[in-house]
Design an enzyme around this catalytic site. Structure first.
Site, PDB file in Angstrom:
ATOM      1  N   GLU A   1       2.129  30.735  19.457  1.00 25.33           N
ATOM      2  CA  GLU A   1       1.585  29.898  18.391  1.00 25.33           C
ATOM      3  C   GLU A   1       0.103  29.653  18.608  1.00 25.33           C
ATOM      4  O   GLU A   1      -0.372  29.556  19.737  1.00 25.33           O
ATOM      5  CB  GLU A   1       2.366  28.572  18.337  1.00 25.33           C
TER       6      GLU A   1
ATOM      7  N   CYS B   1      -7.229  26.672  18.264  1.00 24.80           N
ATOM      8  CA  CYS B   1      -6.546  26.412  19.530  1.00 24.80           C
ATOM      9  C   CYS B   1      -5.636  27.611  19.789  1.00 24.80           C
ATOM     10  O   CYS B   1      -4.726  27.870  18.998  1.00 24.80           O
ATOM     11  CB  CYS B   1      -5.742  25.121  19.428  1.00 24.80           C
TER      12      CYS B   1
ATOM     13  N   CYS C   1      -1.047  18.761  20.397  1.00 22.07           N
ATOM     14  CA  CYS C   1      -1.136  19.037  21.824  1.00 22.07           C
ATOM     15  C   CYS C   1       0.210  18.833  22.521  1.00 22.07           C
ATOM     16  O   CYS C   1       0.821  17.780  22.384  1.00 22.07           O
ATOM     17  CB  CYS C   1      -2.154  18.063  22.403  1.00 22.07           C
TER      18      CYS C   1
ATOM     19  N   CYS D   1       5.219  29.279  29.604  1.00 20.40           N
ATOM     20  CA  CYS D   1       4.380  28.814  30.712  1.00 20.40           C
ATOM     21  C   CYS D   1       5.261  28.586  31.920  1.00 20.40           C
ATOM     22  O   CYS D   1       6.412  28.163  31.793  1.00 20.40           O
ATOM     23  CB  CYS D   1       3.679  27.510  30.325  1.00 20.40           C
TER      24      CYS D   1
ATOM     25  N   CYS E   1       5.071  21.386  33.482  1.00 16.81           N
ATOM     26  CA  CYS E   1       4.619  20.006  33.247  1.00 16.81           C
ATOM     27  C   CYS E   1       5.697  19.283  32.431  1.00 16.81           C
ATOM     28  O   CYS E   1       6.142  19.778  31.396  1.00 16.81           O
ATOM     29  CB  CYS E   1       3.291  19.982  32.499  1.00 16.81           C
TER      30      CYS E   1
ATOM     31  N   SER F   1      -6.653  19.359  32.378  1.00 12.30           N
ATOM     32  CA  SER F   1      -5.552  18.464  31.996  1.00 12.30           C
ATOM     33  C   SER F   1      -5.243  17.615  33.221  1.00 12.30           C
ATOM     34  O   SER F   1      -4.536  18.062  34.123  1.00 12.30           O
ATOM     35  CB  SER F   1      -4.311  19.278  31.624  1.00 12.30           C
ATOM     36  N   LEU F   2      -5.759  16.401  33.241  1.00 15.82           N
ATOM     37  CA  LEU F   2      -5.674  15.587  34.464  1.00 15.82           C
ATOM     38  C   LEU F   2      -4.455  14.651  34.431  1.00 15.82           C
ATOM     39  O   LEU F   2      -3.572  14.748  35.261  1.00 15.82           O
ATOM     40  CB  LEU F   2      -6.974  14.802  34.622  1.00 15.82           C
ATOM     41  N   HIS F   3      -4.436  13.733  33.503  1.00 17.12           N
ATOM     42  CA  HIS F   3      -3.282  12.857  33.210  1.00 17.12           C
ATOM     43  C   HIS F   3      -2.901  11.855  34.296  1.00 17.12           C
ATOM     44  O   HIS F   3      -2.128  10.938  34.037  1.00 17.12           O
ATOM     45  CB  HIS F   3      -2.043  13.665  32.821  1.00 17.12           C
TER      46      HIS F   3
ATOM     47  N   CYS G   1       5.448  18.525  28.416  1.00 21.23           N
ATOM     48  CA  CYS G   1       4.984  19.576  27.503  1.00 21.23           C
ATOM     49  C   CYS G   1       6.131  20.432  26.997  1.00 21.23           C
ATOM     50  O   CYS G   1       6.966  20.898  27.780  1.00 21.23           O
ATOM     51  CB  CYS G   1       3.965  20.451  28.235  1.00 21.23           C
TER      52      CYS G   1
ATOM     53  N   GLY H   1       0.585  28.302  27.559  1.00 22.94           N
ATOM     54  CA  GLY H   1       0.234  29.019  28.779  1.00 22.94           C
ATOM     55  C   GLY H   1      -0.925  28.399  29.544  1.00 22.94           C
ATOM     56  O   GLY H   1      -1.636  27.527  29.052  1.00 22.94           O
ATOM     57  N   GLU H   2      -1.108  28.866  30.772  1.00 25.10           N
ATOM     58  CA  GLU H   2      -2.203  28.446  31.650  1.00 25.10           C
ATOM     59  C   GLU H   2      -3.220  29.586  31.703  1.00 25.10           C
ATOM     60  O   GLU H   2      -2.957  30.643  32.300  1.00 25.10           O
ATOM     61  CB  GLU H   2      -1.642  28.136  33.047  1.00 25.10           C
TER      62      GLU H   2
END
Length: 276
Positions: free
Chosen positions: A24, A37, A269, A44, A48, A150-152, A51, A95-96
């Site tokens: 996507e 985006c 997101c 992935c 996480c 992406s810290l969070h 997600c 994905g990363e």
């Protein structure tokens, strides 16, 4: 390929690949910009907890053309539906990106080439969960695009509980890599940060983020959380977001609260999971 349009104008594309797999991509329109985006992998591997894409597991890396084609298609949609050019690209889809590094770099070279889409590298942002050795490699490679992390959470136990990657790439490892990046590239880093109820909504969490922000010049996006099916994660209340924003801004850290777009079509997101 299928396309859905949100009430706020956001467009989500489900792109069918040559082997029948689907990824996507999303076109996000705002007053001043139109952002693509894009995805870098089918699924992935990083797991996480918050997600939707993590639930797909990683099927494979996208090749450079498959990444480039997502951008080219959104550029056409931008002109067609909005009569405006595509202005920005974020590698924040499925994905990363840093686990498909060579293909992402090859796609970016084509996107920024006069023979490709001729977009300025400073309009591109690659977002990572924070793979330290790859951040160092990017710095050594002299890349010209922007870096987002992406810290969070800025406390190791909290971050590890929601992002398993933190067990092998701790906040200390990440901080060292980001210092190296900044020393070489002199580009501010953006931290993406969701505040969840009962997970990272306390003053001590915000204080930890402020401390982490002192490692390198940075800005913080506090992102509205987009629930996924049967999600245990709930967005913290406005008071928690304002507490974060006040603490960071009063210490000179540029902080924005980002409202999500495309939620009604699962395009926001963390929601990309091939449900179309």
């Amino acid at each position: 390929d299928t396309m859905q349009q949100s009430a706020d104008g956001t467009i989500k594309n489900a792109v069918k690949l040559h082997d029948g797999l689907v990824v996507e991509s999303v076109l996000i329109p705002t007053e001043k910009r139109i952002t693509a985006c894009v995805s870098s992998q089918v699924g992935c591997s990083l797991g996480c907890k918050f997600c939707a894409t993590a639930r797909l597991k990683r099927m494979r890396n996208l090749n450079p053309d498959e990444i480039y084609d997502q951008v080219a298609a959104i550029r056409q949609q931008s002109e067609l539906f909005f009569g405006r050019p595509l202005t920005n690209i974020v590698f924040m889809g499925m994905g990363e990106p840093l686990l498909n590094y060579s293909n992402v770099i090859a796609a970016i070279e084509k996107i920024t080439s006069p023979h490709g889409l001729n977009m300025a590298a400073k309009r591109l942002t690659v977002s990572t969960v924070g793979i330290a050795k790859m951040i160092i490699k990017m710095a050594d490679d002299g890349v010209k695009f922007n870096l987002a992390v992406s810290l969070h959470a800025a406390l190791n136990p909290t971050r590890s509980s929601i992002m398993p990657i933190n067990d092998t790439n701790t906040l200390e490892d990440l901080a060292e890599a980001l210092k190296y990046w900044y020393a070489k590239r002199k580009r501010k880093v953006t931290y993406e940060y969701v505040v969840w109820e009962g997970i990272n909504d306390k003053p001590s969490d915000a204080e930890a983020l402020l401390k982490f922000c002192k490692h390198v010049p940075c800005k913080v996006n506090l992102i509205e959380y987009n629930p996924i099916e049967d999600g245990e994660f709930r967005q913290a209340g406005d008071a928690a977001l304002q507490m974060y924003q006040h603490l960071l801004e009063s210490n000179g850290i540029t902080t924005r609260i980002r409202k999500s777009r495309g939620k009604d079509i699962d395009a926001a997101c963390g929601q990309l999971a091939n449900k179309t």
